[in-house]
Scaffold this motif. Structure first.
Motif, mmCIF file in Angstrom:
data_model
loop_
_atom_site.group_PDB
_atom_site.id
_atom_site.type_symbol
_atom_site.label_atom_id
_atom_site.label_comp_id
_atom_site.label_asym_id
_atom_site.label_seq_id
_atom_site.Cartn_x
_atom_site.Cartn_y
_atom_site.Cartn_z
ATOM 1 N N SER A 184 0.875 -1.173 0.000
ATOM 2 C CA SER A 184 0.000 0.000 0.000
ATOM 3 C C SER A 184 0.910 1.220 0.000
ATOM 4 N N ALA A 185 1.221 1.706 -1.193
ATOM 5 C CA ALA A 185 2.326 2.642 -1.403
ATOM 6 C C ALA A 185 1.833 4.061 -1.656
ATOM 7 N N PRO A 186 2.387 5.047 -0.943
ATOM 8 C CA PRO A 186 2.082 6.444 -1.260
ATOM 9 C C PRO A 186 2.504 6.790 -2.677
ATOM 10 N N VAL A 187 1.702 7.625 -3.332
ATOM 11 C CA VAL A 187 1.988 8.025 -4.712
ATOM 12 C C VAL A 187 1.805 9.536 -4.839
ATOM 13 N N THR A 188 2.465 10.111 -5.825
ATOM 14 C CA THR A 188 2.305 11.534 -6.103
ATOM 15 C C THR A 188 1.059 11.748 -6.953
ATOM 16 N N TRP A 189 0.562 12.967 -6.927
ATOM 17 C CA TRP A 189 -0.578 13.279 -7.777
ATOM 18 C C TRP A 189 -0.185 13.266 -9.251
ATOM 19 N N GLU A 190 1.078 13.532 -9.525
ATOM 20 C CA GLU A 190 1.555 13.424 -10.907
ATOM 21 C C GLU A 190 1.483 11.976 -11.389
ATOM 22 N N GLU A 191 1.780 11.035 -10.500
ATOM 23 C CA GLU A 191 1.679 9.621 -10.871
ATOM 24 C C GLU A 191 0.224 9.213 -11.079
ATOM 25 N N VAL A 192 -0.667 9.749 -10.258
ATOM 26 C CA VAL A 192 -2.091 9.463 -10.436
ATOM 27 C C VAL A 192 -2.567 9.976 -11.797
ATOM 28 N N GLU A 193 -2.182 11.199 -12.139
ATOM 29 C CA GLU A 193 -2.558 11.754 -13.438
ATOM 30 C C GLU A 193 -1.973 10.939 -14.585
ATOM 31 N N ALA A 194 -0.712 10.518 -14.435
ATOM 32 C CA ALA A 194 -0.047 9.755 -15.501
ATOM 33 C C ALA A 194 -0.732 8.410 -15.719
ATOM 34 N N CYS A 195 -1.161 7.768 -14.651
ATOM 35 C CA CYS A 195 -1.855 6.481 -14.784
ATOM 36 C C CYS A 195 -3.204 6.674 -15.465
ATOM 37 N N ARG A 196 -3.911 7.720 -15.085
ATOM 38 C CA ARG A 196 -5.189 8.014 -15.756
ATOM 39 C C ARG A 196 -4.965 8.210 -17.249
ATOM 40 N N ASP A 197 -3.918 8.951 -17.591
ATOM 41 C CA ASP A 197 -3.693 9.287 -18.993
ATOM 42 C C ASP A 197 -3.165 8.103 -19.801
ATOM 43 N N SER A 198 -2.357 7.251 -19.159
ATOM 44 C CA SER A 198 -1.787 6.105 -19.879
ATOM 45 C C SER A 198 -2.797 4.983 -20.039
ATOM 46 N N GLY A 199 -3.725 4.890 -19.092
ATOM 47 C CA GLY A 199 -4.684 3.794 -19.118
ATOM 48 C C GLY A 199 -4.093 2.458 -18.718
#
Length: 298
Positions: free
Chosen positions: A245-260
């Motif tokens: 259960s790993a902390p993530v940056t909001w940039e990583e959240v956005e990148a995952c949304r965009d990459s699919g």
């Protein structure tokens, strides 16, 4: 013979170190203990003063699981415990306050789960949690879209949100709070979940009903109840691989949304030390009183 290790002056028997727990990767119990030892500096502040619940899987994720809140039998007398109120009385639970206690707990082979309150103020929440749980075929990519909407909505109320993976399928959003009754935090979280469902029609559901959840993200607000717990930051999970259960940056959240690509937000035990070296503890602000926000008036 079970080896004895000394940790901060405490003698600990650490058993079955070569036992493979995660068959998919060959990850052993010794590696699990090493993971918790090397992550302790970041992990311990998130456990401090929070009564622990344990999900134990002594034979690995493919074996028997059992969830325990009471102090496990045979706990050393130096492991701190505390009485915790329940609806049916009072129980005694473990407090992991130091490295020795963490290693003792890890030797049981366990996930670590905590409430949103500390033991000196039971049922007074100092954190808000929103558990974003996708129903297949939705996955963490859709959770990212919901998380970003919730972040902006929380910001409108002057609240800062921090994200971590659940270590399973979804995301957790955490918000540091000035102390507030758990009932009020629960009501606010439910209202947010309902707003998300109204705003993101077809993507979000706020009710737990299984038949409503396929293809949607369930925004679980129930873990703000004083009786509920959530997987702690940095805990290993009982999954086929040693996911965290790993902390993530909001940039990583956005990148995952965009990459699919859901794999963008899967982190294994081996990934955490490099992430801590790069980012430090991304959830450190949760323990900073100056970052705590006040819930808006009802």
């Amino acid at each position: 013979m079970t080896p004895i290790t000394e940790v901060e002056g405490r003698r600990l028997p650490l058993s079955n170190l070569d036992k493979v727990l995660y068959l998919a990767t060959g990850f052993t119990k010794g590696e699990l203990l090493h993971y918790y030892a090397t992550t302790a500096e970041a992990l311990l502040p998130h456990l401090h003063n929070r009564p622990l619940s344990f999900l134990r899987f002594p034979d690995g994720p493919d074996g028997q699981h059992f969830f325990a809140k009471n102090v496990p039998p045979g706990a050393p007398d130096w492991v701190k415990t505390a009485e915790v109120p329940r609806s049916d009385g009072v129980s005694r639970q473990v407090l992991v306050q130091d490295l020795a206690s963490l290693m003792w707990a890890a030797n049981l082979v366990t996930e670590l789960h905590t409430p949103q309150w500390q033991v000196d103020a039971p049922a007074q929440a100092d954190r808000l949690v929103l558990d974003l749980d996708p129903g297949a075929p939705a996955d963490i990519v859709q959770c990212c879209e919901v998380a970003l909407w919730l972040r902006e909505r929380l910001a409108e109320d002057g609240l800062d949100a921090y994200a971590k993976t659940s270590g399973s399928k979804g995301l957790h959003l955490l918000v540091p709070l000035v102390l507030v009754p758990s009932e009020r935090a629960s009501a606010y979280a439910k209202r947010l979940a309902q707003e998300a469902e109204a705003e993101l029609a077809g993507l979000v559901v706020h009710r737990m009903t299984r038949s409503l959840r396929p293809g949607k993200v369930f925004v679980d607000h129930s873990q703000n109840s004083a009786a509920k717990t959530t997987a702690a930051p940095y805990t290993l999970r009982a999954r086929p691989e040693p996911t965290v259960s790993a902390p993530v940056t909001w940039e990583e959240v956005e990148a995952c949304r965009d990459s699919g690509d859901a794999r963008d937000l899967v982190f294994l035990a081996e990934d955490i030390a490099p992430r801590l070296q790069r980012y430090g503890d991304l959830l450190g602000p949760l323990n900073d009183a100056e970052r705590a926000g006040r819930l808006p008036s009802a």
